[in-house]
Scaffold this motif. Structure first.
Motif, PDB file in Angstrom:
ATOM      1  N   GLU A   3       0.820  -1.216   0.000  1.00 52.52           N
ATOM      2  CA  GLU A   3       0.000   0.000   0.000  1.00 52.52           C
ATOM      3  C   GLU A   3       0.851   1.261   0.000  1.00 52.52           C
ATOM      4  N   GLY A   4       2.151   1.139   0.320  1.00 51.02           N
ATOM      5  CA  GLY A   4       3.042   2.292   0.229  1.00 51.02           C
ATOM      6  C   GLY A   4       3.368   2.974   1.536  1.00 51.02           C
ATOM      7  N   SER A   5       2.883   2.465   2.684  1.00 54.92           N
ATOM      8  CA  SER A   5       3.204   3.114   3.958  1.00 54.92           C
ATOM      9  C   SER A   5       4.564   2.682   4.507  1.00 54.92           C
ATOM     10  N   LEU A   6       5.166   1.662   3.902  1.00 54.27           N
ATOM     11  CA  LEU A   6       6.563   1.304   4.153  1.00 54.27           C
ATOM     12  C   LEU A   6       7.301   1.306   2.823  1.00 54.27           C
ATOM     13  N   ASP A   7       8.550   1.771   2.839  1.00 53.50           N
ATOM     14  CA  ASP A   7       9.365   1.750   1.626  1.00 53.50           C
ATOM     15  C   ASP A   7      10.014   0.386   1.414  1.00 53.50           C
ATOM     16  N   ILE A   8      10.415  -0.253   2.514  1.00 50.63           N
ATOM     17  CA  ILE A   8      11.166  -1.505   2.458  1.00 50.63           C
ATOM     18  C   ILE A   8      10.630  -2.444   3.529  1.00 50.63           C
ATOM     19  N   ALA A   9      10.497  -3.727   3.172  1.00 49.74           N
ATOM     20  CA  ALA A   9      10.192  -4.756   4.162  1.00 49.74           C
ATOM     21  C   ALA A   9      11.303  -5.790   4.157  1.00 49.74           C
ATOM     22  N   LEU A  10      11.773  -6.152   5.336  1.00 48.09           N
ATOM     23  CA  LEU A  10      12.691  -7.275   5.503  1.00 48.09           C
ATOM     24  C   LEU A  10      11.844  -8.429   6.021  1.00 48.09           C
ATOM     25  N   CYS A  11      11.508  -9.357   5.131  1.00 46.97           N
ATOM     26  CA  CYS A  11      10.531 -10.386   5.468  1.00 46.97           C
ATOM     27  C   CYS A  11      10.955 -11.714   4.854  1.00 46.97           C
ATOM     28  N   ARG A  12      10.120 -12.717   5.036  1.00 45.80           N
ATOM     29  CA  ARG A  12      10.323 -13.992   4.356  1.00 45.80           C
ATOM     30  C   ARG A  12       9.845 -13.870   2.907  1.00 45.80           C
ATOM     31  N   LEU A  13      10.355 -14.755   2.064  1.00 47.37           N
ATOM     32  CA  LEU A  13       9.955 -14.749   0.660  1.00 47.37           C
ATOM     33  C   LEU A  13       8.439 -14.867   0.545  1.00 47.37           C
ATOM     34  N   VAL A  14       7.832 -13.948  -0.196  1.00 42.21           N
ATOM     35  CA  VAL A  14       6.381 -13.955  -0.408  1.00 42.21           C
ATOM     36  C   VAL A  14       6.089 -14.839  -1.611  1.00 42.21           C
ATOM     37  N   THR A  15       5.381 -15.930  -1.364  1.00 42.84           N
ATOM     38  CA  THR A  15       5.115 -16.898  -2.438  1.00 42.84           C
ATOM     39  C   THR A  15       3.688 -16.818  -2.964  1.00 42.84           C
ATOM     40  N   ASP A  16       2.797 -16.169  -2.224  1.00 48.85           N
ATOM     41  CA  ASP A  16       1.427 -16.002  -2.703  1.00 48.85           C
ATOM     42  C   ASP A  16       1.433 -15.174  -3.985  1.00 48.85           C
ATOM     43  N   THR A  17       0.877 -15.718  -5.042  1.00 53.26           N
ATOM     44  CA  THR A  17       0.960 -15.091  -6.368  1.00 53.26           C
ATOM     45  C   THR A  17       0.351 -13.694  -6.380  1.00 53.26           C
ATOM     46  N   ASP A  18      -0.820 -13.534  -5.772  1.00 52.67           N
ATOM     47  CA  ASP A  18      -1.497 -12.239  -5.789  1.00 52.67           C
ATOM     48  C   ASP A  18      -0.678 -11.174  -5.078  1.00 52.67           C
ATOM     49  N   HIS A  19      -0.046 -11.534  -3.962  1.00 54.04           N
ATOM     50  CA  HIS A  19       0.752 -10.569  -3.213  1.00 54.04           C
ATOM     51  C   HIS A  19       2.111 -10.337  -3.871  1.00 54.04           C
ATOM     52  N   ALA A  20       2.718 -11.408  -4.362  1.00 54.49           N
ATOM     53  CA  ALA A  20       4.079 -11.308  -4.891  1.00 54.49           C
ATOM     54  C   ALA A  20       4.153 -10.468  -6.156  1.00 54.49           C
ATOM     55  N   ARG A  21       3.079 -10.420  -6.936  1.00 53.90           N
ATOM     56  CA  ARG A  21       3.154  -9.692  -8.194  1.00 53.90           C
ATOM     57  C   ARG A  21       3.262  -8.178  -7.984  1.00 53.90           C
ATOM     58  N   ASP A  22       2.927  -7.697  -6.795  1.00 55.64           N
ATOM     59  CA  ASP A  22       3.052  -6.273  -6.477  1.00 55.64           C
ATOM     60  C   ASP A  22       4.420  -5.923  -5.901  1.00 55.64           C
ATOM     61  N   LEU A  23       5.287  -6.950  -5.735  1.00 55.11           N
ATOM     62  CA  LEU A  23       6.547  -6.753  -5.031  1.00 55.11           C
ATOM     63  C   LEU A  23       7.743  -7.099  -5.884  1.00 55.11           C
ATOM     64  N   ASN A  24       8.823  -6.395  -5.617  1.00 51.69           N
ATOM     65  CA  ASN A  24      10.127  -6.754  -6.163  1.00 51.69           C
ATOM     66  C   ASN A  24      10.934  -7.313  -4.997  1.00 51.69           C
TER      67      ASN A  24
END
Length: 323
Positions: free
Chosen positions: A153-174
């Motif tokens: 949504e843009g309220s964080l610039d960077i996330a240090l997280c686990r690999l996002v594998t959900d297709t719907d969520h991952a397509r919005d992320l680099n």
């Protein structure tokens, strides 16, 4: 509600107003037109008219009205998220412009899971601030899903997280992989097996254990390891999702054993607070990554933070490799 005609994409930018996006944001939080109108300094008739214009512009019903308030439809939920991204981008643009006016280097907002927050994040921020003291940094520790949603949504610039594998969520992320963080077994520095070069779970089955909560992915892997190597689970256990400091006290003062992420365990072992035993659970939760929004122009401060995070990750991995 009467059938709405399909919107014209070409005409849409000319029909949208910032006030409507602000109202959408408020409605998403309050689900009350009266409260949202008050928050956005609109009269209720003006707010009603703004919502009607939005529904007309997009050709869908955005909210379901009832005596309990206004609940967003699936279209409303989607548009609220897009509205928030636009508003966050405008806020970031304002922040960047003000930083240029004042001669500083802008702002970066970082959210992190516990392992990076306890290991590489302080190193990266320390190095960044030493070189660029005017960069303003905002740091938050959050669970996986809030991290992912707030970057999207843009309220964080960077996330240090686990690999996002959900297709719907991952397509919005680099996403860029930082490191694989295995879980290693830790004990107090005066545990009877603290200096063992080789060890089996059968040697430890009757010790007290801090275990992950049942039903989770990590617990399933711990359980599979015990059943494969011992044939049963330990009976003297505490299931814990409490802050790290509570688990550390159980380990140090009461002799509990615990599978801990290696980057965290290594930092405490370096300080002599605990020992890493020669038993590993592997990396059942997937690699840690840096996640940023796809197709989002990155401000200079964010680019600098990303570079420092990658450098800190390389250093952290090198330090945890066996000598």
């Amino acid at each position: 509600m009467a059938h709405l005609s399909a919107p014209s994409v070409e005409a849409l930018p000319f029909r949208l107003k910032f006030r409507q996006l602000i109202l959408l944001d408020a409605l998403g939080d309050t689900q009350s037109l009266r409260k949202a109108a008050a928050q956005t300094h609109l009269t209720q008739p003006a707010a009603t008219r703004a919502m009607a214009e939005l529904e007309s512009a997009f050709g869908v019903q955005l909210f379901v009205r009832s005596h309990a308030g206004m609940a967003p439809t699936i279209f409303g939920d989607a548009l609220i998220q897009h509205a928030r991204r636009v508003l966050f981008d405008v806020q970031q643009a304002h922040s960047d412009i003000q930083a240029l006016r004042s001669g500083s280097h802008g702002q970066v907002r970082i959210g992190s899971l516990l392992p990076p927050a306890a290991s590489l994040l302080p190193i990266a921020i320390g190095e960044m601030k030493r070189q660029f003291p005017q960069i303003r940094a905002s740091l938050e520790q959050l669970p996986q899903m809030p991290l992912v949603e707030r970057v999207r949504e843009g309220s964080l610039d960077i996330a240090l997280c686990r690999l996002v594998t959900d297709t719907d969520h991952a397509r919005d992320l680099n996403q860029t992989v930082l490191f694989e963080d295995e879980f290693v077994l830790v004990a107090s520095r005066d545990h009877r097996h603290a200096h063992a070069r080789s060890l089996k779970l059968t040697d430890l089955i009757d010790d007290p254990w801090v275990m992950p909560h049942s039903g989770g992915k990590l617990h399933a892997h711990v359980q599979a390891l015990f059943l494969a190597q011992v044939g049963r689970m330990p009976t003297n256990t505490v299931e814990s999702s409490t802050p790290l400091v509570a688990n550390l006290l159980l380990i140090e003062q009461y002799g509990f054993l615990n599978f801990m992420q290696k980057t965290i365990a290594h930092s405490y072992a370096k300080r002599g607070q605990l020992r890493i035993l020669p038993i590993s659970l592997g990396s059942p939760l997937g690699p840690h990554v840096i996640a940023v929004r796809n197709n989002a122009g990155l401000a200079p401060a964010v680019e600098i933070a990303l570079r420092k995070l990658r450098e800190a990750a390389e250093k952290t991995v090198e330090e945890t490799l066996p000598a």
